[in-house]
Design a protein around this motif. Structure first.
Motif, mmCIF file in Angstrom:
data_model
loop_
_atom_site.group_PDB
_atom_site.id
_atom_site.type_symbol
_atom_site.label_atom_id
_atom_site.label_comp_id
_atom_site.label_asym_id
_atom_site.label_seq_id
_atom_site.Cartn_x
_atom_site.Cartn_y
_atom_site.Cartn_z
ATOM 1 N N VAL A 1 0.821 -1.211 0.000
ATOM 2 C CA VAL A 1 0.000 0.000 0.000
ATOM 3 C C VAL A 1 0.857 1.264 0.000
ATOM 4 O O VAL A 1 0.537 2.237 -0.691
ATOM 5 N N THR A 2 1.949 1.261 0.724
ATOM 6 C CA THR A 2 2.826 2.435 0.755
ATOM 7 C C THR A 2 3.422 2.692 -0.628
ATOM 8 O O THR A 2 3.491 3.841 -1.082
ATOM 9 N N GLN A 3 3.819 1.639 -1.313
ATOM 10 C CA GLN A 3 4.355 1.825 -2.660
ATOM 11 C C GLN A 3 3.272 2.273 -3.635
ATOM 12 O O GLN A 3 3.513 3.152 -4.473
ATOM 13 N N LEU A 4 2.082 1.693 -3.537
ATOM 14 C CA LEU A 4 0.981 2.134 -4.394
ATOM 15 C C LEU A 4 0.732 3.627 -4.189
ATOM 16 O O LEU A 4 0.632 4.390 -5.152
ATOM 17 N N ALA B 1 -8.641 2.243 -4.155
ATOM 18 C CA ALA B 1 -8.063 1.026 -4.749
ATOM 19 C C ALA B 1 -8.192 -0.155 -3.790
ATOM 20 O O ALA B 1 -8.475 -1.285 -4.218
ATOM 21 N N LEU B 2 -8.010 0.100 -2.504
ATOM 22 C CA LEU B 2 -8.154 -0.969 -1.512
ATOM 23 C C LEU B 2 -9.608 -1.405 -1.385
ATOM 24 O O LEU B 2 -9.908 -2.598 -1.345
ATOM 25 N N ALA B 3 -10.522 -0.441 -1.335
ATOM 26 C CA ALA B 3 -11.941 -0.762 -1.182
ATOM 27 C C ALA B 3 -12.501 -1.467 -2.415
ATOM 28 O O ALA B 3 -13.318 -2.382 -2.300
ATOM 29 N N GLU B 4 -12.056 -1.060 -3.592
ATOM 30 C CA GLU B 4 -12.610 -1.602 -4.827
ATOM 31 C C GLU B 4 -12.033 -2.957 -5.219
ATOM 32 O O GLU B 4 -12.752 -3.814 -5.710
ATOM 33 N N SER B 5 -10.723 -3.133 -5.050
ATOM 34 C CA SER B 5 -10.093 -4.367 -5.557
ATOM 35 C C SER B 5 -9.096 -4.987 -4.591
ATOM 36 O O SER B 5 -8.393 -5.909 -4.963
ATOM 37 N N ASP B 6 -9.016 -4.457 -3.393
ATOM 38 C CA ASP B 6 -7.982 -4.864 -2.441
ATOM 39 C C ASP B 6 -6.593 -4.653 -3.042
ATOM 40 O O ASP B 6 -5.653 -5.357 -2.714
ATOM 41 N N ALA B 7 -6.502 -3.703 -3.972
ATOM 42 C CA ALA B 7 -5.262 -3.420 -4.707
ATOM 43 C C ALA B 7 -4.678 -4.699 -5.293
ATOM 44 O O ALA B 7 -3.470 -4.895 -5.310
#
Length: 158
Positions: free
Chosen positions: A6-9, A36-42
């Motif tokens: 997540v930090t890199q994203l 991005a996390l909510a929609e696709s879990d990145a």
């Protein structure tokens, strides 16, 4: 647990993309990372069992609407040019969001940018989850604002 760090994203994709568009700031960066996390879990580049594309899971119809009813107008020519540069083509199509993370992020930001309300505070995970549900997902969508608060907390902490 997300597929991407997540930090890199947040710092390698979201922040530079939004800064390039001139639509950055910590609230926008946290909102887009949390989305991005909510929609696709990145993790997912294609929605399982649905039409949505990219980490931000934007449907092709929404992508096309952003171009047809917003970016094509002269008042948005600066943004449209930047979007074309990010996409690498003069007439971007929705499928580019599958392989071009910066373009998918930029399209998600355009979706939010079209809303007249101010972004929630950069540290307001609950506000971001509600804003995401209202603007990005819609009342009929599957997102759960309460259930997505941890995604926005993770984005803020990243």
């Amino acid at each position: 647990m997300s597929g991407l760090n997540v930090t890199q994203l947040k710092n390698e994709i979201v922040r530079p993309t939004l800064n390039y568009l001139g639509l950055g700031g910590e609230a926008a960066v946290n909102l887009l990372t949390g989305t991005a996390l909510a929609e696709s879990d990145a993790t997912y580049l294609r929605q399982i069992g649905g039409p949505a594309l990219g980490l931000w899971q934007m449907e092709p119809a929404t992508h096309d609407d952003c171009w047809t009813n917003f970016l094509r107008f002269p008042a948005q020519s600066r943004l449209a040019t930047k979007m074309q540069q990010i996409a690498g083509v003069s007439a971007p199509t929705a499928d580019i969001m599958i392989h071009n993370l910066r373009y998918a992020c930029a399209m998600a930001r355009i979706k939010y940018y079209r809303d007249s309300a101010s972004l929630p505070d950069a540290s307001d995970a609950a506000g971001m989850a509600q804003y995401h549900k209202r603007v990005f997902n819609s009342p009929l969508g599957a997102a759960n604002a309460l259930g997505n608060i941890p995604d926005f907390k993770a984005a803020i902490a990243a």
